[in-house]
Design a protein around this motif. Sequence first.
Motif, PDB file in Angstrom:
ATOM      1  N   GLY A   1      -6.882  58.089   3.713  1.00 41.46           N
ATOM      2  CA  GLY A   1      -8.294  58.499   3.719  1.00 41.46           C
ATOM      3  C   GLY A   1      -9.036  58.099   2.455  1.00 41.46           C
ATOM      4  O   GLY A   1      -8.441  57.909   1.405  1.00 41.46           O
ATOM      5  N   HIS A   2     -10.343  57.980   2.588  1.00 37.24           N
ATOM      6  CA  HIS A   2     -11.222  57.725   1.443  1.00 37.24           C
ATOM      7  C   HIS A   2     -11.636  59.041   0.793  1.00 37.24           C
ATOM      8  O   HIS A   2     -12.277  59.039  -0.261  1.00 37.24           O
ATOM      9  CB  HIS A   2     -12.449  56.929   1.894  1.00 37.24           C
ATOM     10  CG  HIS A   2     -13.246  57.616   2.952  1.00 37.24           C
ATOM     11  ND1 HIS A   2     -12.725  57.948   4.191  1.00 37.24           N
ATOM     12  CD2 HIS A   2     -14.505  58.065   2.959  1.00 37.24           C
ATOM     13  CE1 HIS A   2     -13.646  58.550   4.913  1.00 37.24           C
ATOM     14  NE2 HIS A   2     -14.738  58.633   4.197  1.00 37.24           N
ATOM     15  N   ARG A   3     -11.311  60.156   1.463  1.00 30.91           N
ATOM     16  CA  ARG A   3     -11.534  61.486   0.864  1.00 30.91           C
ATOM     17  C   ARG A   3     -10.291  62.327   1.177  1.00 30.91           C
ATOM     18  O   ARG A   3      -9.572  62.055   2.156  1.00 30.91           O
ATOM     19  CB  ARG A   3     -12.780  62.167   1.463  1.00 30.91           C
ATOM     20  CG  ARG A   3     -14.081  61.421   1.264  1.00 30.91           C
ATOM     21  CD  ARG A   3     -15.287  62.353   1.450  1.00 30.91           C
ATOM     22  NE  ARG A   3     -15.176  63.173   2.652  1.00 30.91           N
ATOM     23  CZ  ARG A   3     -15.772  62.851   3.814  1.00 30.91           C
ATOM     24  NH1 ARG A   3     -16.432  61.709   3.926  1.00 30.91           N
ATOM     25  NH2 ARG A   3     -15.651  63.635   4.872  1.00 30.91           N
ATOM     26  N   SER A   4     -10.071  63.389   0.421  1.00 36.79           N
ATOM     27  CA  SER A   4      -8.852  64.173   0.639  1.00 36.79           C
ATOM     28  C   SER A   4      -8.997  65.127   1.812  1.00 36.79           C
ATOM     29  O   SER A   4      -8.030  65.722   2.263  1.00 36.79           O
ATOM     30  CB  SER A   4      -8.549  64.986  -0.638  1.00 36.79           C
ATOM     31  OG  SER A   4      -9.683  65.824  -0.912  1.00 36.79           O
ATOM     32  N   ASP A   5     -10.233  65.275   2.314  1.00 37.60           N
ATOM     33  CA  ASP A   5     -10.433  66.258   3.393  1.00 37.60           C
ATOM     34  C   ASP A   5     -10.672  65.605   4.754  1.00 37.60           C
ATOM     35  O   ASP A   5     -11.287  66.217   5.635  1.00 37.60           O
ATOM     36  CB  ASP A   5     -11.631  67.157   3.044  1.00 37.60           C
ATOM     37  CG  ASP A   5     -12.928  66.339   2.910  1.00 37.60           C
ATOM     38  OD1 ASP A   5     -14.006  66.944   2.892  1.00 37.60           O
ATOM     39  OD2 ASP A   5     -12.829  65.083   2.836  1.00 37.60           O
ATOM     40  N   VAL A   6     -10.240  64.376   4.900  1.00 40.05           N
ATOM     41  CA  VAL A   6     -10.416  63.725   6.208  1.00 40.05           C
ATOM     42  C   VAL A   6      -9.109  63.095   6.645  1.00 40.05           C
ATOM     43  O   VAL A   6      -8.257  62.732   5.824  1.00 40.05           O
ATOM     44  CB  VAL A   6     -11.515  62.626   6.161  1.00 40.05           C
ATOM     45  CG1 VAL A   6     -12.880  63.238   5.892  1.00 40.05           C
ATOM     46  CG2 VAL A   6     -11.172  61.547   5.150  1.00 40.05           C
ATOM     47  N   LEU A   7      -8.967  62.982   7.964  1.00 43.44           N
ATOM     48  CA  LEU A   7      -7.856  62.229   8.556  1.00 43.44           C
ATOM     49  C   LEU A   7      -8.468  61.035   9.291  1.00 43.44           C
ATOM     50  O   LEU A   7      -9.309  61.213  10.176  1.00 43.44           O
ATOM     51  CB  LEU A   7      -7.076  63.101   9.547  1.00 43.44           C
ATOM     52  CG  LEU A   7      -6.002  62.358  10.373  1.00 43.44           C
ATOM     53  CD1 LEU A   7      -4.880  61.850   9.463  1.00 43.44           C
ATOM     54  CD2 LEU A   7      -5.453  63.259  11.482  1.00 43.44           C
ATOM     55  N   LEU A   8      -8.042  59.844   8.915  1.00 45.54           N
ATOM     56  CA  LEU A   8      -8.582  58.632   9.537  1.00 45.54           C
ATOM     57  C   LEU A   8      -7.538  58.052  10.478  1.00 45.54           C
ATOM     58  O   LEU A   8      -6.365  57.929  10.127  1.00 45.54           O
ATOM     59  CB  LEU A   8      -8.927  57.588   8.469  1.00 45.54           C
ATOM     60  CG  LEU A   8      -9.822  58.028   7.310  1.00 45.54           C
ATOM     61  CD1 LEU A   8     -10.191  56.818   6.455  1.00 45.54           C
ATOM     62  CD2 LEU A   8     -11.076  58.727   7.813  1.00 45.54           C
ATOM     63  N   SER A   9      -7.992  57.692  11.679  1.00 49.73           N
ATOM     64  CA  SER A   9      -7.062  57.056  12.624  1.00 49.73           C
ATOM     65  C   SER A   9      -7.768  55.922  13.362  1.00 49.73           C
ATOM     66  O   SER A   9      -8.999  55.899  13.454  1.00 49.73           O
ATOM     67  CB  SER A   9      -6.552  58.082  13.643  1.00 49.73           C
ATOM     68  OG  SER A   9      -7.640  58.614  14.389  1.00 49.73           O
ATOM     69  N   VAL A  10      -6.957  54.995  13.855  1.00 44.68           N
ATOM     70  CA  VAL A  10      -7.458  53.862  14.642  1.00 44.68           C
ATOM     71  C   VAL A  10      -6.681  53.846  15.947  1.00 44.68           C
ATOM     72  O   VAL A  10      -5.453  53.912  15.932  1.00 44.68           O
ATOM     73  CB  VAL A  10      -7.261  52.524  13.900  1.00 44.68           C
ATOM     74  CG1 VAL A  10      -7.686  51.357  14.778  1.00 44.68           C
ATOM     75  CG2 VAL A  10      -8.047  52.529  12.594  1.00 44.68           C
TER      76      VAL A  10
ATOM     77  N   VAL B   1     -11.464  56.815  14.144  1.00 45.24           N
ATOM     78  CA  VAL B   1     -11.778  58.255  14.168  1.00 45.24           C
ATOM     79  C   VAL B   1     -11.664  58.820  12.759  1.00 45.24           C
ATOM     80  O   VAL B   1     -10.645  58.625  12.086  1.00 45.24           O
ATOM     81  CB  VAL B   1     -10.800  59.008  15.108  1.00 45.24           C
ATOM     82  CG1 VAL B   1     -11.107  60.507  15.085  1.00 45.24           C
ATOM     83  CG2 VAL B   1     -10.894  58.452  16.525  1.00 45.24           C
ATOM     84  N   CYS B   2     -12.719  59.493  12.334  1.00 48.46           N
ATOM     85  CA  CYS B   2     -12.719  60.149  11.005  1.00 48.46           C
ATOM     86  C   CYS B   2     -12.812  61.647  11.242  1.00 48.46           C
ATOM     87  O   CYS B   2     -13.855  62.144  11.666  1.00 48.46           O
ATOM     88  CB  CYS B   2     -13.908  59.647  10.182  1.00 48.46           C
ATOM     89  SG  CYS B   2     -14.073  60.475   8.580  1.00 48.46           S
ATOM     90  N   GLN B   3     -11.714  62.380  11.012  1.00 45.57           N
ATOM     91  CA  GLN B   3     -11.684  63.821  11.315  1.00 45.57           C
ATOM     92  C   GLN B   3     -11.767  64.628  10.025  1.00 45.57           C
ATOM     93  O   GLN B   3     -10.932  64.504   9.142  1.00 45.57           O
ATOM     94  CB  GLN B   3     -10.391  64.162  12.059  1.00 45.57           C
ATOM     95  CG  GLN B   3     -10.266  65.626  12.450  1.00 45.57           C
ATOM     96  CD  GLN B   3      -8.993  65.901  13.243  1.00 45.57           C
ATOM     97  OE1 GLN B   3      -8.279  64.972  13.608  1.00 45.57           O
ATOM     98  NE2 GLN B   3      -8.724  67.167  13.490  1.00 45.57           N
ATOM     99  N   GLN B   4     -12.808  65.436   9.910  1.00 45.81           N
ATOM    100  CA  GLN B   4     -13.007  66.286   8.711  1.00 45.81           C
ATOM    101  C   GLN B   4     -12.210  67.566   8.857  1.00 45.81           C
ATOM    102  O   GLN B   4     -12.234  68.208   9.910  1.00 45.81           O
ATOM    103  CB  GLN B   4     -14.502  66.624   8.592  1.00 45.81           C
ATOM    104  CG  GLN B   4     -14.834  67.637   7.524  1.00 45.81           C
ATOM    105  CD  GLN B   4     -15.326  66.973   6.239  1.00 45.81           C
ATOM    106  OE1 GLN B   4     -15.823  65.871   6.275  1.00 45.81           O
ATOM    107  NE2 GLN B   4     -15.146  67.664   5.135  1.00 45.81           N
ATOM    108  N   PHE B   5     -11.455  67.924   7.840  1.00 41.68           N
ATOM    109  CA  PHE B   5     -10.725  69.199   7.898  1.00 41.68           C
ATOM    110  C   PHE B   5     -11.631  70.358   7.524  1.00 41.68           C
ATOM    111  O   PHE B   5     -12.557  70.174   6.720  1.00 41.68           O
ATOM    112  CB  PHE B   5      -9.533  69.151   6.935  1.00 41.68           C
ATOM    113  CG  PHE B   5      -8.479  68.164   7.376  1.00 41.68           C
ATOM    114  CD1 PHE B   5      -8.153  67.082   6.603  1.00 41.68           C
ATOM    115  CD2 PHE B   5      -7.879  68.316   8.619  1.00 41.68           C
ATOM    116  CE1 PHE B   5      -7.191  66.163   7.027  1.00 41.68           C
ATOM    117  CE2 PHE B   5      -6.917  67.414   9.050  1.00 41.68           C
ATOM    118  CZ  PHE B   5      -6.568  66.329   8.259  1.00 41.68           C
TER     119      PHE B   5
END
Length: 485
Positions: free
Chosen positions: A135-144, A481-485
């Motif tokens: 991730g580009h931030r610690s609070d997101v999960l990035l998936s393709v 997909v960019c999922q914010q925690f």
Amino acid sequence: MIPGLKDPGLFRTQAFIDGTWTDGAPDTRISVSDPATGGGIALVASVSVAQAAQALDSAAAAWSAWRAQTAKARADVLLDWYRLVLEAREDLALILTSEQGKPLAEALAEIDYGASYIRWFAEEARRINGAILPGHRSDVLLSVRKEPIGVVAAITPWNFPNAMITRKVAPALAAGCPVVLKPASATPLSALALAELARRAGVPAGVFSVVPSRDSATIGTLFATSGVVRKLTFTGSTEVGRLLLAQAAGTIKKCSMELGGNAPVLVFDDADIPTAVQGVLAAKFRNAGQTCVCANRIYVQSGIYTAFAAALSDAVKGLTVGDGRQAGIAIGPLIDEAAARKVETLLADAVGQGARIAVGGQRAGAGGTFFQPTVVAEVTAAMRLVQEEIFGPVAPLVRFATVEEAIALANASDHGLAGYLFSQSPATIERITNAVEVGMLGINTGAISTEVAPFGGVKQSGLGREGAQLGMEDYLETKYVCQQF
Ligand SMILES: NC(=O)C1=CN([C@@H]2O[C@H](COP(=O)(O)OP(=O)(O)OC[C@H]3O[C@@H](n4cnc5c(N)ncnc54)[C@H](OP(=O)(O)O)[C@@H]3O)[C@@H](O)[C@H]2O)C=CC1
Ligand SMILES: O=C(O)[C@H](O)CS(=O)(=O)O
């Protein structure tokens, strides 16, 4: 009917729409003839535009269930199709030779080649993997994720009426996409037999339909402009491919184009002559020269020119011409009278400008579209034999002097599908490999086609690749997909 079929159920003359064999439009049928005899072998349904649209709608309706199948379930259906195709290979080859003309040995090889695409993409179906990204931030999960693109419309040529179909339908089904296919009018029987075997393998209704039509332009326009179609895949001439691309622009449709070729062959002074002769025989005379990857212009360095021309001419004299159903035949008939006449026209143009017929040069036998395997010497770049795709059993020989001249000659074409190089010099091989503008290059061989490698061209020979792992990409969309925690 085609005599000698073990399974007459593979001889289909109706359209296959939404899992049902159905008549086409009233009073219009496609007359399928045997190019070796000129005799009629079938009257095949020619669908109406409304029927083709119905096939597209049934594909759209079948899509969600087909894509919801697990990859393994789709792979299992493809493996069953693969098994049934191989079990029926002799019938499929007889159907193919009867409508297209190639020798039975080549038809059997095409059935095996076509089946190899089914098996390959059955295996690839279970490897359509995505990715988790750092991730580009610690609070997101990035998936393709890779997802099936949707309804696929396919249009295929007559010269490989089995393999050109499985090379499209197999990856589409593996990806989770339904397909509506319009086969070439000269060779619909091979496509319909494949549809029957797909039905037996458990391909659900609507997932694979075949809509033969005498009005290819109208069906092509429907495929290219319909909002139901997400992907258009075409194999055939560059001029038709160009038209379809223009028509597809209105819906920003993803397109794959396997188009025309004009393959150069470069034979250097240091080439092994027997290897070069065998390579040119394979690359030039397969399917009577009616393949898009055929050796079309044979450039021979001046130091080896006379010896190579003599060796090739001797080998070509040994190629037998005749009905592809007879044993030992190497060269079958050309697909139709227009094809034979085009070869005659190109030869007349060359001879008229000073070229010399070393072997062949005439129609073969009494009547029909059989043409002698031909070697033409003293050909120049100004001749139509070099400038145009011959699509016949004619090998034009052109002299060259230097490596730089060879590169310039090879690249002097709007096409760039296949090319071939015969040399024993690592330096020459490396130089040419880097400089020649083609999608596929054979080095000291004329046989390059396989399901494990990406098939396709550059420049006006097409867009996209078929086969290999790359071939699956054409039937997939990528979702980030960019999922914010
Ligand atoms: N790159 C590759 O992998 C291959 C390229 N080719 C190229 O194809 C050419 C020879 O094959 P050929 O079948 O004559 O090619 P065509 O382009 O004439 O036909 C190919 C397919 O397109 C259909 N078609 C024809 N006109 C239209 C149109 N206006 N709109 C939509 N569809 C149309 C044909 O239908 P119908 O039969 O009814 O005319 C056929 O199904 C050569 O140039 C060869 O190089 C061939 C095989 C492989
Ligand atoms: O139509 C063609 O030329 C095919 O693509 C030939 S091959 O795939 O058998 O080389």
